[in-house]
Design a protein around this motif. Sequence first.
Motif, PDB file in Angstrom:
ATOM      1  N   ALA A  85     -31.594 -35.191  17.857  1.00  0.00           N
ATOM      2  CA  ALA A  85     -32.312 -36.427  17.534  1.00  0.00           C
ATOM      3  C   ALA A  85     -33.814 -36.189  17.524  1.00  0.00           C
ATOM      4  CB  ALA A  85     -31.959 -37.511  18.547  1.00  0.00           C
ATOM      5  N   ALA A  86     -34.502 -36.764  16.556  1.00  0.00           N
ATOM      6  CA  ALA A  86     -35.958 -36.590  16.489  1.00  0.00           C
ATOM      7  C   ALA A  86     -36.550 -37.598  15.526  1.00  0.00           C
ATOM      8  CB  ALA A  86     -36.316 -35.178  16.027  1.00  0.00           C
ATOM      9  N   VAL A  87     -37.821 -37.896  15.750  1.00  0.00           N
ATOM     10  CA  VAL A  87     -38.602 -38.669  14.788  1.00  0.00           C
ATOM     11  C   VAL A  87     -39.842 -37.853  14.443  1.00  0.00           C
ATOM     12  CG1 VAL A  87     -37.800 -40.902  15.607  1.00  0.00           C
ATOM     13  CG2 VAL A  87     -39.847 -39.901  16.619  1.00  0.00           C
ATOM     14  N   VAL A  88     -40.309 -37.999  13.208  1.00  0.00           N
ATOM     15  CA  VAL A  88     -41.501 -37.278  12.773  1.00  0.00           C
ATOM     16  C   VAL A  88     -42.336 -38.205  11.893  1.00  0.00           C
ATOM     17  CG1 VAL A  88     -40.294 -36.289  10.787  1.00  0.00           C
ATOM     18  CG2 VAL A  88     -42.395 -35.217  11.621  1.00  0.00           C
ATOM     19  N   ALA A  89     -43.625 -38.189  12.113  1.00  0.00           N
ATOM     20  CA  ALA A  89     -44.557 -38.938  11.266  1.00  0.00           C
ATOM     21  C   ALA A  89     -45.638 -37.978  10.797  1.00  0.00           C
ATOM     22  CB  ALA A  89     -45.184 -40.092  12.047  1.00  0.00           C
ATOM     23  N   ARG A  90     -45.893 -37.967   9.514  1.00  0.00           N
ATOM     24  CA  ARG A  90     -46.900 -37.058   8.961  1.00  0.00           C
ATOM     25  C   ARG A  90     -48.236 -37.794   8.873  1.00  0.00           C
ATOM     26  NH1 ARG A  90     -44.123 -32.626   7.253  1.00  0.00           N
ATOM     27  NH2 ARG A  90     -41.888 -32.924   6.816  1.00  0.00           N
ATOM     28  N   ARG A  91     -49.003 -37.706   9.953  1.00  0.00           N
ATOM     29  CA  ARG A  91     -50.313 -38.356  10.021  1.00  0.00           C
ATOM     30  C   ARG A  91     -51.330 -37.407  10.644  1.00  0.00           C
ATOM     31  NH1 ARG A  91     -50.531 -43.786   9.107  1.00  0.00           N
ATOM     32  NH2 ARG A  91     -48.549 -44.927   9.029  1.00  0.00           N
ATOM     33  N   SER A  98     -49.551 -45.212  17.371  1.00  0.00           N
ATOM     34  CA  SER A  98     -48.254 -45.478  17.986  1.00  0.00           C
ATOM     35  C   SER A  98     -47.252 -44.357  17.717  1.00  0.00           C
ATOM     36  CB  SER A  98     -47.692 -46.800  17.471  1.00  0.00           C
ATOM     37  OG  SER A  98     -47.509 -46.758  16.061  1.00  0.00           O
ATOM     38  N   GLU A  99     -47.490 -43.598  16.649  1.00  0.00           N
ATOM     39  CA  GLU A  99     -46.585 -42.485  16.329  1.00  0.00           C
ATOM     40  C   GLU A  99     -46.537 -41.466  17.461  1.00  0.00           C
ATOM     41  OE1 GLU A  99     -48.185 -44.339  12.682  1.00  0.00           O
ATOM     42  OE2 GLU A  99     -49.168 -43.337  14.388  1.00  0.00           O
ATOM     43  N   TRP A 100     -47.640 -41.317  18.165  1.00  0.00           N
ATOM     44  CA  TRP A 100     -47.698 -40.370  19.279  1.00  0.00           C
ATOM     45  C   TRP A 100     -46.699 -40.773  20.370  1.00  0.00           C
ATOM     46  CZ3 TRP A 100     -49.909 -35.743  20.248  1.00  0.00           C
ATOM     47  CH2 TRP A 100     -49.949 -35.311  21.580  1.00  0.00           C
ATOM     48  N   ASP A 101     -46.770 -42.025  20.793  1.00  0.00           N
ATOM     49  CA  ASP A 101     -45.876 -42.500  21.837  1.00  0.00           C
ATOM     50  C   ASP A 101     -44.422 -42.444  21.386  1.00  0.00           C
ATOM     51  OD1 ASP A 101     -47.976 -43.005  23.569  1.00  0.00           O
ATOM     52  OD2 ASP A 101     -48.175 -45.100  22.961  1.00  0.00           O
ATOM     53  N   VAL A 146     -49.003 -33.156  11.650  1.00  0.00           N
ATOM     54  CA  VAL A 146     -47.762 -33.322  12.427  1.00  0.00           C
ATOM     55  C   VAL A 146     -48.037 -33.118  13.919  1.00  0.00           C
ATOM     56  CG1 VAL A 146     -46.117 -32.763  10.588  1.00  0.00           C
ATOM     57  CG2 VAL A 146     -47.117 -30.919  11.959  1.00  0.00           C
ATOM     58  N   ALA A 147     -49.200 -33.528  14.385  1.00  0.00           N
ATOM     59  CA  ALA A 147     -49.582 -33.256  15.772  1.00  0.00           C
ATOM     60  C   ALA A 147     -48.593 -33.838  16.776  1.00  0.00           C
ATOM     61  CB  ALA A 147     -50.982 -33.792  16.037  1.00  0.00           C
ATOM     62  N   ALA A 148     -48.196 -35.082  16.581  1.00  0.00           N
ATOM     63  CA  ALA A 148     -47.290 -35.717  17.534  1.00  0.00           C
ATOM     64  C   ALA A 148     -45.944 -35.007  17.570  1.00  0.00           C
ATOM     65  CB  ALA A 148     -47.102 -37.192  17.175  1.00  0.00           C
ATOM     66  N   TYR A 149     -45.430 -34.678  16.394  1.00  0.00           N
ATOM     67  CA  TYR A 149     -44.145 -33.986  16.317  1.00  0.00           C
ATOM     68  C   TYR A 149     -44.243 -32.595  16.942  1.00  0.00           C
ATOM     69  CZ  TYR A 149     -39.947 -31.980  14.133  1.00  0.00           C
ATOM     70  OH  TYR A 149     -38.733 -31.383  13.907  1.00  0.00           O
TER      71      TYR A 149
END
Length: 237
Positions: A85-91, A98-101, A146-149
């Motif tokens: 399971a994973a989520v990814v946001a390209r920012r 909020s993508e970080w959290d 993709v820092a958060a991911y």
Amino acid sequence: MTAPDLSGQVALVAGASGGLGGPIAAALRAAGARVGGLDVRRPERETPEEVFIPCDIGDEGAVANAVAEARTVLGGEPSILVNSAAVVARRGLEDTASEWDDALRVNLTGAFYLIREVIGGMRRAGYGRIVQLASLVAETGGAGNVAAYAASKAGLVGLAKAAAAELAADGVTSNVVSPAWIDSGMFGVPGATPDQVPVRRMGTPEDVVSAVLYLVAPAAGFVTGQVVQVNGGLRFG
């Protein structure tokens, strides 16, 4: 590879409705395991032998309830846990909020919740196999945005290694499969072409499945705390 005999074992696959989780769950079933698929959404194509358990792994209570349900419907304690399971946001960094959290909640904290819920039964049995799916970007940081991911997946590797050290004496292994440039869902890379990969092809879900099957096999009891790179030679070592 020849699939291991997992007859009688109970396996949980988090992210079972995703591009890699589905094939992993199917392969574990084919090897004889009773499999529960955890995800926030149902798989697009369900088969009679599938046991789908709705679960947001970033929610502590939801994970506890899902694992308890799995014990009941599958008839035993999980001896295999595979987390895809994973989520990814390209920012970019300046646009990441909020993508970080969200990335840390699902990709890292969720993995912790899953491990914590299953290790009691594994310890009592003196046996268990835990596999996390990370990413090459955990080492490289990716090509940007993709820092958060990347940070969450790097943390996941550290968590898996810490679990390996803590659980080794109990007969429980903890390893990581780290894919890159897999032609499936979030693991795809925009603009990537086979000639950019040293083996001259994109990866397939089956490449990842083979690595997972090896690590969950009873014969892999001397392999723990490892990161298995499934990347076609994009990065060696």
